[in-house]
Design an enzyme around this catalytic site. Structure first.
Site, PDB file in Angstrom:
ATOM      1  N   ASN A 170     -15.251   5.636   1.619  1.00 58.13           N
ATOM      2  CA  ASN A 170     -15.824   5.563   0.273  1.00 58.13           C
ATOM      3  C   ASN A 170     -16.361   4.157   0.039  1.00 58.13           C
ATOM      4  OD1 ASN A 170     -16.041   6.487  -2.650  1.00 58.13           O
ATOM      5  ND2 ASN A 170     -14.827   4.618  -2.875  1.00 58.13           N
ATOM      6  N   GLU A 171     -17.589   4.074  -0.414  1.00 62.50           N
ATOM      7  CA  GLU A 171     -18.192   2.806  -0.832  1.00 62.50           C
ATOM      8  C   GLU A 171     -17.797   1.662   0.104  1.00 62.50           C
ATOM      9  OE1 GLU A 171     -17.614   2.239  -5.077  1.00 62.50           O
ATOM     10  OE2 GLU A 171     -18.914   3.957  -5.510  1.00 62.50           O
ATOM     11  N   TYR A 241     -23.977   4.356 -10.857  1.00 62.52           N
ATOM     12  CA  TYR A 241     -23.531   4.522 -12.241  1.00 62.52           C
ATOM     13  C   TYR A 241     -24.484   3.729 -13.120  1.00 62.52           C
ATOM     14  CZ  TYR A 241     -19.128   6.320 -10.407  1.00 62.52           C
ATOM     15  OH  TYR A 241     -18.174   7.066  -9.762  1.00 62.52           O
ATOM     16  N   GLU A 289     -21.316  10.364  -5.993  1.00 68.20           N
ATOM     17  CA  GLU A 289     -20.788   9.846  -7.262  1.00 68.20           C
ATOM     18  C   GLU A 289     -21.996   9.430  -8.087  1.00 68.20           C
ATOM     19  OE1 GLU A 289     -17.631   6.892  -7.424  1.00 68.20           O
ATOM     20  OE2 GLU A 289     -16.805   7.647  -5.540  1.00 68.20           O
TER      21      GLU A 289
END
Ligand code: AHR
Length: 484
Positions: A170-171, A241, A289
């Protein structure tokens, strides 16, 4: 006047319903107190919150990513299996809490079956290793007489879970990530993880972690990943985001340009690398995401309150995924409940936040083919852009028998629009769902849960044009049957 032109034969590609996916992390009250609330009168005997499951079914999410997020980079999946009372509690370093492990792999898969969604597991490529990852695949999918498959059987699951989607890390590009990796380190690690995991189960789909920070190295990361792991990887994951921190409505609405830019650039790189490497297998984009996030801090971790303008921006993102349906084959709103989420729970009930409504309307109405809609009309300036169309549009078709048109009106006034069908005719009784509220800052509370909501009404369209008045600052989702 604004004109939207739709031709059911001018297609972009198949719309993969996985673009309406979600994401659940061991963070805040997403799992504990959200999806899973042992002892609550609103939960079943397994501890699954039934009101949350019912609301999620309305969102028609076909896939949910789990267990993180930043959490996964310190997660030991073996802690979360077996008798609940014997599972170890561990310090949780990503979000600085304690993980009790009372909810783990088997609970998540059981929960997915109840929700009518498919599990997508991310493995630890932070402080974990590829042995843990391959063992997890064996635990979930093993059908032979082997150690981890037998462990699953002993834990009450005779049949394999058949988890098809597996993310590696993840990331990994972020300094906040446990076990952050340089572009080359991750390309190497991802290749070896994917190789071993596919050796255990060749049918699985692998999602590689590409970029989340959009730092200067994102192109290099993509290139190295494609060069080294291109034959093993099925999806390349990107995250973003956004938010309106400056309280600048025009700039916020102009974020559509950023979505377009990132998707076009990433798709271009995948295409260029696939061409130069002569890859035979497709490699798609997974925006696994995405959402609005203001990074609110408080005791209730990442408990975000969403208003109407956030709902418009959620619709802009979904429209962008539909317009890039040829490359974006998965997208996961982060997250599903209590943590930057469309749903909020209390011990005694559930609240649908503003962003729930565009997600539900578009997900429910979308057909299986994305259309290349053309539109023109009034413009606005914002975020350093001029000449942006006030409307943001995406369209789909289902079996040549109905079109869905998703329209975000980014003006603070109502505007008139014509939907012109360039081939064929409308066939009468359709529907329009409008998401709106009194003003762009309106938000829902448990006391006033319908300040921002969706209204669905009948709409009759015949011939080849339909004229309608779009409400100020609104999302309108049209479902229009076609004459065959
Ligand atoms: O969704 C919240 C966090 O945002 C996730 O843990 C991480 O992947 C991202 O930075």
């Amino acid at each position: 006047m604004n004109t939207i032109k739709i031709d059911p034969q001018r297609t972009i590609g198949q719309l993969d319903r996985n673009v309406f996916g979600g994401f659940a992390e061991h963070l805040g009250r997403c799992i504990y107190g959200g999806m899973f609330d042992e002892g609550s009168p609103l939960s079943d005997e397994l501890g699954m919150r039934q009101d949350v499951l019912a609301a999620l079914r309305e969102l028609r999410m076909p896939i949910i990513r789990y267990p993180g997020g930043n959490f996964v980079s310190g997660y030991r999946w073996t802690d979360g299996i077996g008798p609940r009372d014997e599972r170890p509690a561990r310090p949780e370093l990503a979000w600085r809490t304690v993980e009790t492990n009372r909810f783990g792999t088997d609970e998540f898969v059981d929960w997915c079956r109840q929700a009518g969604t498919e599990p997508y597991l991310a493995v630890n490529c932070g402080d974990g290793d590829m042995r843990e990852a391959r063992d997890w695949v064996e635990y979930c999918n093993g059908a032979q007489d082997t150690y981890w498959a037998n462990m699953r059987r002993r834990n009450g699951h005779a049949e394999p879970h058949n988890v098809r989607y597996w993310g590696i890390g993840n990331e990994v590009d972020g300094p906040w990530q446990m076990g952050m990796k340089t572009p080359d380190e991750y390309a190497r690690a991802c290749t070896e993880y994917a190789k071993l995991m596919k050796m255990v189960d060749p049918s699985i789909k692998i999602v590689a972690s590409w970029t989340s920070g959009w730092f200067q190295d994102w192109v290099e990361r993509g290139q190295l990943l494609m060069e080294q792991a291109g034959k093993l990887v099925d999806y390349m994951a990107i995250h973003w985001y956004v938010g309106n921190r400056e309280d600048d409505f025009g700039a916020y609405m102009a974020l559509s340009e950023q979505f377009e830019d990132r998707l076009t650039a990433s798709a271009g790189l995948l295409r260029a690398m696939s061409s130069c490497l002569k890859l035979q297998n497709p490699v798609y984009l997974a925006v696994d995401e995405w959402n609005v996030w203001y990074r609110t801090r408080g005791d209730d971790q990442l408990a975000e309150v969403y208003n109407l303008e956030d709902a418009l921006v959620v619709a802009l993102q979904m429209n962008a995924f539909i317009r890039h349906a040829d490359t974006v084959k998965m997208a996961n709103i982060a997250q599903i409940v209590n943590v930057i989420a469309p749903l909020v729970t209390r011990p005694d009930g559930l609240l649908r936040q503003s962003i729930f409504y565009p997600f539900a309307a578009i997900s429910q109405a979308a057909g299986d083919v994305a259309l290349d809609a053309y539109w023109e009309g009034e413009t606005f300036e914002g975020g350093g852009h001029a000449g942006l169309r006030v409307l943001d549009v995406a369209a789909t078709c289902a079996d040549d028998s109905a079109v869905m048109v998703s329209i975000v009106n980014r003006a603070l006034q109502g505007v008139a629009a014509t939907v012109a069908l360039q081939q064929g005719e409308f066939a009468g009784a359709g529907e329009a769902t409008v998401i709106n509220g009194s003003d762009v800052h309106a938000y829902n509370t448990f006391e006033e849960p319908d300040r921002v909501t969706a209204r669905t009404s009948k709409l009759s369209a015949s011939g080849s044009t339909l004229t309608l008045e779009l409400e100020p600052h609104s999302v309108t989702v049209l479902r229009l049957p076609l004459r065959r």
